[in-house]
Design an enzyme around this catalytic site. Structure first.
Site, PDB file in Angstrom:
ATOM      1  N   CYS A  65       0.842  -1.195   0.000  1.00 56.71           N
ATOM      2  CA  CYS A  65       0.000   0.000   0.000  1.00 56.71           C
ATOM      3  C   CYS A  65       0.873   1.238   0.000  1.00 56.71           C
ATOM      4  O   CYS A  65       1.891   1.285   0.695  1.00 56.71           O
ATOM      5  CB  CYS A  65      -0.905  -0.016   1.227  1.00 56.71           C
ATOM      6  SG  CYS A  65      -2.013   1.405   1.362  1.00 56.71           S
ATOM      7  N   HIS A 114      -9.348  -3.691  -1.769  1.00 58.98           N
ATOM      8  CA  HIS A 114      -8.302  -3.002  -1.005  1.00 58.98           C
ATOM      9  C   HIS A 114      -8.699  -1.538  -0.784  1.00 58.98           C
ATOM     10  O   HIS A 114      -8.624  -1.016   0.332  1.00 58.98           O
ATOM     11  CB  HIS A 114      -6.978  -3.096  -1.753  1.00 58.98           C
ATOM     12  CG  HIS A 114      -5.835  -2.407  -1.075  1.00 58.98           C
ATOM     13  ND1 HIS A 114      -4.781  -3.083  -0.505  1.00 58.98           N
ATOM     14  CD2 HIS A 114      -5.567  -1.081  -0.882  1.00 58.98           C
ATOM     15  CE1 HIS A 114      -3.922  -2.214   0.006  1.00 58.98           C
ATOM     16  NE2 HIS A 114      -4.374  -0.993  -0.218  1.00 58.98           N
ATOM     17  N   GLU A 115      -9.140  -0.886  -1.863  1.00 57.36           N
ATOM     18  CA  GLU A 115      -9.517   0.522  -1.743  1.00 57.36           C
ATOM     19  C   GLU A 115     -10.814   0.690  -0.957  1.00 57.36           C
ATOM     20  O   GLU A 115     -10.987   1.669  -0.225  1.00 57.36           O
ATOM     21  CB  GLU A 115      -9.663   1.142  -3.139  1.00 57.36           C
ATOM     22  CG  GLU A 115      -8.440   1.027  -4.037  1.00 57.36           C
ATOM     23  CD  GLU A 115      -7.171   1.531  -3.378  1.00 57.36           C
ATOM     24  OE1 GLU A 115      -6.087   1.034  -3.726  1.00 57.36           O
ATOM     25  OE2 GLU A 115      -7.251   2.429  -2.500  1.00 57.36           O
ATOM     26  N   HIS A 122     -10.070   0.981   2.589  1.00 55.07           N
ATOM     27  CA  HIS A 122      -9.652   2.339   2.962  1.00 55.07           C
ATOM     28  C   HIS A 122     -10.869   3.209   3.268  1.00 55.07           C
ATOM     29  O   HIS A 122     -10.853   4.007   4.215  1.00 55.07           O
ATOM     30  CB  HIS A 122      -8.847   2.979   1.835  1.00 55.07           C
ATOM     31  CG  HIS A 122      -7.397   2.602   1.832  1.00 55.07           C
ATOM     32  ND1 HIS A 122      -6.536   2.897   2.872  1.00 55.07           N
ATOM     33  CD2 HIS A 122      -6.645   1.970   0.900  1.00 55.07           C
ATOM     34  CE1 HIS A 122      -5.319   2.459   2.582  1.00 55.07           C
ATOM     35  NE2 HIS A 122      -5.361   1.884   1.398  1.00 55.07           N
TER      36      HIS A 122
END
Length: 295
Positions: free
Chosen positions: A208, A250-251, A254
């Site tokens: 990341c 993954h995003e 966030h």
């Protein structure tokens, strides 16, 4: 996003080390990954799900940065996953429907940022903060997306979420090719939510931009169905698989205030714990008195 070895089982782990490759071999592997991704995406371009997601060429940036980045030594594992995806019959997801969505407060405020954007590093508290639902779709939002792409490409990533550049709003961008020269594959998702996750999973080594030099094996669903809005506010529903699904998930983490070490198995987390603690100490030294969530 970093990758070494992938698998469709839930027990196998990656064993290759991205640090072992020489600069030249890493570059060759990176090129192989991107070439494979480009070829796979172009084959389905006529009906590409990205056709409706891609940032319009008139508003896209000529350069950008990814919240994920691909490590060249991972080429072999990545290509293996792509081959597995091709060999599948294309059946349904099979998993239980998920109604989870990113947690955020309603009603976005006026976007306030200065270009060029820069990447925040762990443990900056904005990486754990709640992210506001976007309700205003204007030129400022499009400008944010362009700025995110720019810093993404400049930092050699393939995906980026707004919290990573200090804006706690539900916006993510990605380009699975990792190339600013392929703007037709640029994707902007606003207020995304997950409708369904596949039962099948893959194990992939991730990294990341907000946690430089931190790498670890992460198990994620192989495919995902999502709903989101584009830069004009238009709602859409699409399915992603393979690399695109992993980037999105993954995003999406966030936007939910999660970081990829949160998903590491205990034995994997132990291999990066000392590096995370070092980042915490550095942050405390540079930002005395600032509260943040510690590992």
């Amino acid at each position: 996003l970093l990758s070494t070895t992938t698998t469709t089982t839930t027990t196998a782990r990656a064993s290759a080390s991205p640090c072992a490759a020489s600069p030249s071999s890493r570059n060759l592997a990176r090129n192989s990954i991107r070439a494979e991704a480009k070829g796979r995406l172009s084959k389905r371009s006529s009906s590409s799900l990205f056709k409706n997601l891609a940032l319009n060429a008139s508003s896209s940036s000529t350069s950008s940065s990814r919240g994920f980045f691909v490590v060249p030594s991972a080429a072999k594992g990545f290509l293996k996953e792509l081959q597995e995806l091709r060999e599948e019959s294309g059946g349904g997801f099979g998993g239980a429907t998920s109604t989870s969505s990113s947690k955020g407060t309603k009603g976005s405020k006026k976007l306030d940022f200065t270009l060029p954007l820069s990447i925040l590093h762990y443990p900056n508290p904005k990486l754990r903060a709640k992210n506001t639902v976007v309700t205003v779709f204007d030129d400022k939002l499009a400008e944010l997306a362009k700025g995110m792409f720019k810093v993404m490409y400049e930092t050699d990533g393939i995906g980026l979420a707004a919290p990573q550049v200090g804006l706690n709003v539900q916006v993510m961008v990605f380009n699975p090719t990792g190339e600013a020269s392929v703007p037709e594959e640029e994707v902007v998702l606003v207020n995304p939510r997950i409708l369904n996750r596949s039962k099948g999973q893959t194990l992939f080594e991730e990294g990341c931009l907000s946690l430089p030099n931190i790498h670890g094996d992460i198990k994620r669903p192989k495919a995902v169905t999502l709903e989101a809005q584009d830069l004009s506010g238009k709602k859409m529903r699409h399915s992603l698989e393979g690399l695109e699904a992993r980037i999105f998930l993954h995003e999406f983490d966030h936007l939910d205030g999660k970081l990829f070490p949160d998903r590491m198995a205990p034995q994997v987390f132990e291999t990066v714990k000392s590096d995370l603690l070092a980042m915490e100490k550095q942050f405390e030294k540079e930002n005395p008195g600032v509260k943040y969530v510690k590992y």
